[in-house]
Design a protein around this motif. Structure first.
Motif, PDB file in Angstrom:
ATOM      1  N   HIS A 313     -63.327   9.252  42.111  1.00 44.14           N
ATOM      2  CA  HIS A 313     -63.647   8.561  40.861  1.00 44.14           C
ATOM      3  C   HIS A 313     -64.258   9.589  39.906  1.00 44.14           C
ATOM      4  O   HIS A 313     -64.572  10.712  40.305  1.00 44.14           O
ATOM      5  N   ILE A 368     -62.687  -5.034  39.193  1.00 43.05           N
ATOM      6  CA  ILE A 368     -62.981  -4.379  40.483  1.00 43.05           C
ATOM      7  C   ILE A 368     -61.738  -4.321  41.372  1.00 43.05           C
ATOM      8  O   ILE A 368     -61.807  -3.861  42.509  1.00 43.05           O
ATOM      9  N   SER A 369     -60.603  -4.789  40.863  1.00 47.58           N
ATOM     10  CA  SER A 369     -59.377  -4.769  41.680  1.00 47.58           C
ATOM     11  C   SER A 369     -58.817  -3.367  41.776  1.00 47.58           C
ATOM     12  O   SER A 369     -59.021  -2.527  40.891  1.00 47.58           O
ATOM     13  N   THR A 370     -58.108  -3.100  42.857  1.00 51.99           N
ATOM     14  CA  THR A 370     -57.488  -1.789  43.068  1.00 51.99           C
ATOM     15  C   THR A 370     -56.385  -1.932  44.116  1.00 51.99           C
ATOM     16  O   THR A 370     -56.454  -2.814  44.979  1.00 51.99           O
ATOM     17  N   TYR A 372     -55.049  -1.193  47.335  1.00 54.59           N
ATOM     18  CA  TYR A 372     -55.678  -0.652  48.543  1.00 54.59           C
ATOM     19  C   TYR A 372     -54.661  -0.232  49.601  1.00 54.59           C
ATOM     20  O   TYR A 372     -54.981   0.474  50.553  1.00 54.59           O
ATOM     21  N   ASN A 447     -56.869   4.379  38.655  1.00 55.09           N
ATOM     22  CA  ASN A 447     -58.020   3.540  38.275  1.00 55.09           C
ATOM     23  C   ASN A 447     -58.291   3.478  36.775  1.00 55.09           C
ATOM     24  O   ASN A 447     -59.372   3.056  36.356  1.00 55.09           O
ATOM     25  N   ASN A 498     -55.115  -0.589  36.335  1.00 65.38           N
ATOM     26  CA  ASN A 498     -55.558  -1.970  36.082  1.00 65.38           C
ATOM     27  C   ASN A 498     -55.042  -2.421  34.727  1.00 65.38           C
ATOM     28  O   ASN A 498     -55.459  -1.879  33.698  1.00 65.38           O
ATOM     29  N   SER A 550     -67.577   0.362  39.458  1.00 61.07           N
ATOM     30  CA  SER A 550     -66.961   1.518  40.138  1.00 61.07           C
ATOM     31  C   SER A 550     -67.178   1.472  41.640  1.00 61.07           C
ATOM     32  O   SER A 550     -66.271   1.771  42.417  1.00 61.07           O
ATOM     33  N   ARG A 553     -65.045  -1.090  43.816  1.00 66.25           N
ATOM     34  CA  ARG A 553     -63.635  -0.730  44.008  1.00 66.25           C
ATOM     35  C   ARG A 553     -63.448   0.197  45.207  1.00 66.25           C
ATOM     36  O   ARG A 553     -62.350   0.310  45.747  1.00 66.25           O
ATOM     37  N   PHE A 596     -61.627 -10.258  46.037  1.00 66.35           N
ATOM     38  CA  PHE A 596     -62.441  -9.652  44.977  1.00 66.35           C
ATOM     39  C   PHE A 596     -63.712 -10.457  44.720  1.00 66.35           C
ATOM     40  O   PHE A 596     -64.731  -9.894  44.317  1.00 66.35           O
TER      41      PHE A 596
END
Length: 636
Positions: A313, A368-370, A372, A447, A498, A550, A553, A596
């Motif tokens: 990040h 906060i989604s990512t 994965y 991100n 996102n 941050s 995530r 989430f």
């Protein structure tokens, strides 16, 4: 032991010492890497190193240690260089071994010549990355890195004084008339020079004049993906483990800055006389490729990498690696106060969304989604939200983006107008003439938050480019990939972007979740209302929001077998009660919302309580859409 000034200001002197101790034995290279790795582990040592992101180039000493936070925009072909070479004194015939690593041009004294036939010569290989600052990096991120820096710099006296006062036109004049540049820098070329063309270590094609290139916009196309970006582009020379890096990775590199004016002089001279000096088969590079791959070092500096790390990040408020012991205490301390932070963030976003707390809940889940994992081609964890019901042609969506900018480390607002769709370059493409990847708007780092504003869309005709761009956006949202154009074929580049779509009605782009905005307040002055939101929140609270979004995530998440079974049974029951409207997509989306929702509360596993809350949120969201559909017919 060398002091700070030595390893920061004169790293090549330290490298020379380690090389002299080991001779041609390759162990010296490991010792160099290890020495600097240990130095940078010392208390706050990384903050002493000047950064190209926030220090103007003319303030940096040539051949000093610098760092650069960047994205790999392109990878050039590997190049060969003389890792070790031998010089002969023309008077005394004394032979001396030199290292070529971390240099662009061979170093030899006034009476020295390089023995090209020496048995001691070692030919090595290095990779060159074309790197740019992280696209869309937020202003607060830059400011935080600058305030943390303890680097001491002053305008360099050995390299282009008053650099900031020189215009691009003057740069153009210098490149068109290299003799002027040669005269201006004669004093600094004495100890590091090419000793004649055959002795150059620079193996790339020569730097031509960029201003007349049909593929470059004057004065120099730095190939930034997003319009209006600022900051340096760099040629980053990597010596070890370059296979572990790929295009679009975010890196922090520590290396030796090379801005020697002799690079431009030698490149120009080589270009003028290449036909007579070199075998034609060795000069197959086109003029375009020469210009792109060897730009003036004063505009595109070189960094010879000693250490490089891929960044998880770019949030300066978080530790770089959360798995280290000292980072674990930071994480556990923050997690203990998570609940009030979430409540404050929900309140803040509710006000921003004109009193709509349901939309604020979904916006938190979105932020906060990512991605994965990927199952075959399906990206798991993407959560594109379409926020419909936004006022048309209003400053509302612009201010929502400004608020997101204040919360996330990197973002971009794509204004969806016919003009932009038809004339913007979304997809990167390969320019075979210049042998480079020409960037596009969708070449973004992992991100990044991409806000697509459809409220500006008017009636009009999309041309072939526009249709192509809309298709690219659809592929990005659905598959989290961008198909780069290599003329003869397309190459898939997976991404993790996102996407938030703001629209008046339902977006014509795909999304994972549509939330229709229901304002509870209509401020008489929207601009004043939105501006007051940001000024009212304390900087310390804003920083907590930034850490919260941050950090969550990056957390791992799992569902126990027991809960999985309970969810399956619950879904079967839901299907029995309402077989028409409950689908597999509903299960997938509700599981995402539950995931989430759990993480937003600091829970890394799904509980029965969070599953029921996720079902409740989904029921409210769907009821709202159904209500809107009844009001507006079949619009939704």
């Amino acid at each position: 032991m060398p002091c700070v000034a030595d390893w920061l200001n004169s790293p090549l002197r330290l490298v020379q010492g380690l090389f002299a101790q080991s001779g041609p034995n390759p162990e010296w290279e490991k010792k160099v890497t290890e020495y600097f790795r240990e130095k940078l582990k010392e208390n706050n040592a990384t903050n002493w190193v000047p950064s190209l992101n926030d220090v103007p180039l003319h303030y940096l000493k040539p051949n000093s240690l610098v760092k650069f936070r960047c994205m790999v925009q392109d990878m050039f072909d590997p190049e060969f260089y003389m890792g070790v070479y031998e010089t002969v004194d023309t008077n005394t015939r004394t032979r001396v071994l030199h290292f070529g690593k971390y240099r662009d041009v061979a170093e030899c004294g006034p009476h020295q010549e390089i023995d090209l036939n020496s048995s001691q010569t070692v030919t090595s290989e290095r990779q060159t990355f074309y790197c740019v600052p992280v696209p869309g990096e937020s202003a607060w991120v830059k400011e935080a890195y600058i305030s943390a820096s303890q680097a001491r710099v002053s305008p360099s006296t050995s390299y282009t004084p008053s650099r900031h006062k020189r215009s691009y036109e003057e740069d153009e004049d210098m490149e068109l008339h290299p003799s002027k540049q040669k005269e201006q820098h004669m004093g600094s070329v004495g100890d590091i020079h090419g000793c004649g063309e055959p002795k150059r270590l620079e193996t790339e094609a020569s730097a031509g004049h960029h201003l007349t290139s049909p593929n470059c916009s004057p004065p120099l196309d730095l190939n930034f993906p997003l319009p209006g970006e600022k900051g340096p582009a760099c040629l980053v020379k990597v010596y070890e483990s370059w296979d572990s890096f790929k295009v679009n990775d975010i890196l922090e590199v520590y290396g030796i800055l090379s801005v020697d004016p002799v690079l431009s002089i030698v490149n120009n001279e080589e270009r003028e006389s290449s036909s007579s000096l070199f075998d034609p088969m060795e000069c197959m590079d086109t003029a375009e490729e020469q210009r792109v791959h060897s730009p003036p070092a004063s505009l595109v500096p070189r960094i010879h990498v000693i250490l490089a790390q891929k960044l998880q990040h770019i949030n300066p408020l978080l530790p770089f690696c959360l798995k280290e012991e000292e980072s674990k205490s930071f994480v556990s301390s923050f997690m203990s106060e998570l609940s009030p932070v979430r409540a404050e963030l929900l309140g803040f976003l509710t006000h921003a969304l004109l009193g709509d707390s349901l939309a604020a809940e979904y916006l938190i889940l979105h932020l906060i989604s990512t991605v994965y994992a990927r199952r075959d081609v399906l990206p798991l964890g993407k959560f594109t939200v379409n926020l419909s019901g936004c006022p048309r042609n209003s400053i509302f969506t612009e201010h929502i983006y400004r608020i997101i900018q204040q919360l996330v480390p990197a973002s971009y607002r794509l204004q969806m107008t016919i003009e932009n769709m038809n004339h913007s370059r979304f997809i990167p493409h390969k320019d075979y003439t210049a042998n480079r990847l020409v960037s596009g708007v969708l070449q973004l780092a992992s991100n990044t938050s991409l806000v697509i504003d459809e409220t500006l869309l008017e009636q009009g005709q999309l041309d072939a480019t526009g249709v192509h761009n809309v298709t690219a956006l659809g592929n990005l949202i659905t598959w989290q990939k961008v198909d780069y154009d290599f003329s003869y074929h397309q190459m898939e580049f997976p991404c993790n972007i996102n996407v938030l779509i703001t629209s008046e009605g339902r977006s014509f782009l795909p999304s994972d979740c549509q939330v229709h905005l229901q304002p509870q307040i209509i401020p008489p002055n929207m601009e004043e209302y939105m501006n007051s939101l940001l000024t009212a929140v304390l900087p310390s609270v804003l920083n907590k929001f930034r850490i919260y979004l941050s950090l969550l995530r990056l957390l791992d998440y799992s569902i126990s077998d027991e809960v999985t079974k309970a969810v399956e049974e619950d879904f079967v029951e839901m299907r029995k009660n309402d077989p028409e409207s409950i689908t597999a997509d509903d299960l997938h989306r509700t599981l995402l919302v539950a995931r989430f929702l759990s993480l937003s509360a600091g829970q890394t596993t799904l509980s029965r309580e969070r599953w029921l809350r996720a079902k409740q949120l989904e029921a409210l969201r769907k009821a709202r859409l159904q209500q809107q559909k009844c009001v507006n017919g079949n619009e939704l």
